[in-house]
Design an enzyme around this catalytic site. Structure first.
Site, PDB file in Angstrom:
ATOM      1  N   MET A 127      -0.768  -6.693   7.635  1.00 23.20           N
ATOM      2  CA  MET A 127      -1.617  -7.805   7.190  1.00 23.20           C
ATOM      3  C   MET A 127      -1.060  -8.521   5.966  1.00 23.20           C
ATOM      4  SD  MET A 127      -5.212  -5.752   7.485  1.00 23.20           S
ATOM      5  CE  MET A 127      -5.525  -4.615   8.853  1.00 23.20           C
ATOM      6  N   SER A 128       0.260  -8.499   5.799  1.00 21.09           N
ATOM      7  CA  SER A 128       0.828  -9.105   4.583  1.00 21.09           C
ATOM      8  C   SER A 128       2.249  -9.577   4.859  1.00 21.09           C
ATOM      9  CB  SER A 128       0.833  -8.058   3.461  1.00 21.09           C
ATOM     10  OG  SER A 128       1.744  -7.014   3.753  1.00 21.09           O
ATOM     11  N   HIS A 147      -3.787 -10.211  -0.873  1.00 18.22           N
ATOM     12  CA  HIS A 147      -3.859 -10.272   0.591  1.00 18.22           C
ATOM     13  C   HIS A 147      -4.743 -11.424   1.041  1.00 18.22           C
ATOM     14  CE1 HIS A 147      -2.771  -5.984  -0.073  1.00 18.22           C
ATOM     15  NE2 HIS A 147      -2.088  -6.151   1.041  1.00 18.22           N
ATOM     16  N   ALA A 181       2.735  -1.307   4.152  1.00 20.86           N
ATOM     17  CA  ALA A 181       2.335  -0.264   5.104  1.00 20.86           C
ATOM     18  C   ALA A 181       2.051  -0.983   6.410  1.00 20.86           C
ATOM     19  CB  ALA A 181       1.089   0.440   4.601  1.00 20.86           C
ATOM     20  N   SER A 228       0.847  -1.206   0.000  1.00 15.92           N
ATOM     21  CA  SER A 228       0.000   0.000   0.000  1.00 15.92           C
ATOM     22  C   SER A 228       0.874   1.244   0.000  1.00 15.92           C
ATOM     23  CB  SER A 228      -0.877   0.057   1.257  1.00 15.92           C
ATOM     24  OG  SER A 228      -1.645  -1.090   1.359  1.00 15.92           O
ATOM     25  N   HIS A 282      -4.324  -0.880  -5.150  1.00 15.57           N
ATOM     26  CA  HIS A 282      -3.431  -1.943  -5.635  1.00 15.57           C
ATOM     27  C   HIS A 282      -3.771  -2.200  -7.106  1.00 15.57           C
ATOM     28  CE1 HIS A 282      -1.835  -3.182  -1.677  1.00 15.57           C
ATOM     29  NE2 HIS A 282      -2.959  -2.643  -1.266  1.00 15.57           N
ATOM     30  N   HIS A 310      -8.414   3.359   6.001  1.00 17.71           N
ATOM     31  CA  HIS A 310      -7.525   2.928   4.922  1.00 17.71           C
ATOM     32  C   HIS A 310      -6.973   4.144   4.168  1.00 17.71           C
ATOM     33  CE1 HIS A 310      -5.834   0.244   1.986  1.00 17.71           C
ATOM     34  NE2 HIS A 310      -6.506   0.810   0.999  1.00 17.71           N
ATOM     35  N   TYR A 334      -6.572 -11.328   3.603  1.00 22.03           N
ATOM     36  CA  TYR A 334      -7.872 -10.811   4.065  1.00 22.03           C
ATOM     37  C   TYR A 334      -8.872 -10.622   2.933  1.00 22.03           C
ATOM     38  CZ  TYR A 334      -6.138  -6.125   2.725  1.00 22.03           C
ATOM     39  OH  TYR A 334      -5.626  -5.055   2.032  1.00 22.03           O
ATOM     40  N   GLU A 335      -8.391 -10.588   1.708  1.00 32.52           N
ATOM     41  CA  GLU A 335      -9.311 -10.464   0.577  1.00 32.52           C
ATOM     42  C   GLU A 335     -10.047 -11.781   0.316  1.00 32.52           C
ATOM     43  OE1 GLU A 335      -7.672  -7.926  -2.861  1.00 32.52           O
ATOM     44  OE2 GLU A 335      -5.880  -8.580  -1.796  1.00 32.52           O
ATOM     45  N   ASN A 341       0.765   4.759  10.572  1.00 32.47           N
ATOM     46  CA  ASN A 341      -0.045   5.209  11.708  1.00 32.47           C
ATOM     47  C   ASN A 341       0.528   4.593  12.978  1.00 32.47           C
ATOM     48  OD1 ASN A 341      -1.349   2.703  10.273  1.00 32.47           O
ATOM     49  ND2 ASN A 341      -1.916   2.561  12.431  1.00 32.47           N
TER      50      ASN A 341
END
Ligand code: HPA
Length: 281
Positions: free
Chosen positions: A209-210, A81, A111, A27, A59, A245, A83-84, A233
């Site tokens: 998350m990756s 990802h 990120a 990201s 993306h 996001h 989560y997708e 963040n």
């Protein structure tokens, strides 16, 4: 997923010899790195047989070959990802493909939320090690010894030589870079304050998350791995404003200048390190 078919397609479609280094652009990284590239060829994921199709905003989904600062590389603009809803096999499919194409070095970017209290949004963090809390593993299931061993060693998951090349590049380009441990969760929700306190206790410096699945598959297959997180963040804490996001994308954009200076200095050094010592570690 048919590895052979994808490999044969890419061998025929990528111009020239396949580069030995691939960057996975997380990201906020995708557009910037693509802009820095002298592009030789650019393929949409949707045109590559066997490739999953990227869905998340921000993306783009292109496999690009070209040069940055004289260094030839492949770049994945957009990753898959967990989560997708992709399986771990799908998330890491491009890494297996790259290995079959002769890949030796993998440069992972992402990120991440900062956990280390010294980190601020916009900071860059060299990944020294990771903690896998995704609750899944791409190496689960029958092992293909052709790819790598059943119980791969992870004491040197993140390559010390390549990390050294990034440190030298940071010094040479006067870009401040932090270092730390990346902890991976499955997502898609951001963490609760209690989770972040727990992860700090575990020794995590940043959360995302990756990245970890790709690292595991690359190491299983003997590739050397280096990675940088852009801290977008401060991960959830009591009293913090809710995370979005969009915020993650905005901060990544603000880090552009430093990122391009660092990457321009790092890639030739990474290439040199890969070539000097092709089989390490
Ligand atoms: N948590 C998890 N993943 C992230 C974060 C976060 O705070 N920021 C960017 N990716």
């Amino acid at each position: 997923m048919n590895l052979k078919q994808t490999v044969e397609f890419l061998e025929s479609r990528l111009s020239g010899e396949v580069p030995s280094l691939m960057m996975v652009l997380g990201s906020g990284w995708g557009e910037l790195i693509a802009e820095m590239m002298d592009i030789e060829s650019r393929l949409s994921y949707s045109d590559i047989p066997g490739f999953p199709v990227s869905t998340v905003e921000g993306h783009a989904g292109h496999l690009i070959s070209g040069r940055i600062a004289g260094t030839r590389l492949l770049a994945m603009q957009g990753r898959f990802h967990y989560y997708e809803g992709y399986s771990m096999a799908e998330v890491t499919f491009p890494i297996r493909v790259f290995r079959e194409l002769g890949g030796r070095g993998l440069f992972l970017t992402n990120a991440a939320g900062g956990i280390d209290s010294r980190f601020q949004p916009g900071d860059l963090m060299l990944i020294k090690d990771h903690i896998n809390l995704m609750g899944d593993n791409p190496l689960r299931g029958p092992n293909e010894t052709r790819h790598g061993p059943r119980f791969p060693d992870m004491t040197a998951a993140w390559d010390a030589g390549l990390a050294g090349a990034v440190r030298t590049a940071a010094r040479a380009s006067s870009v401040d870079i932090k270092e730390g441990v990346y902890l991976a969760v499955s997502g898609p929700n951001f963490e609760t304050p209690a989770e972040i306190r727990a992860f700090a206790t575990l020794g995590a410096s940043a959360v995302g998350m990756s990245t970890v699945p790709e690292c595991l598959v690359a190491r299983h297959a003997g590739m050397r791995v280096v990675g940088i997180s852009c801290i977008t963040n401060v991960a959830a804490h009591e009293g913090a404003a809710p995370l979005s996001h969009e915020e993650v994308g905005d901060v990544a954009a603000a880090a552009r200048k430093r990122v391009s200076a660092l990457i321009g200095a790092a890639l030739p050094r990474i290439e040199e390190t890969l070539n000097l010592n092709p089989d390490a570690p």
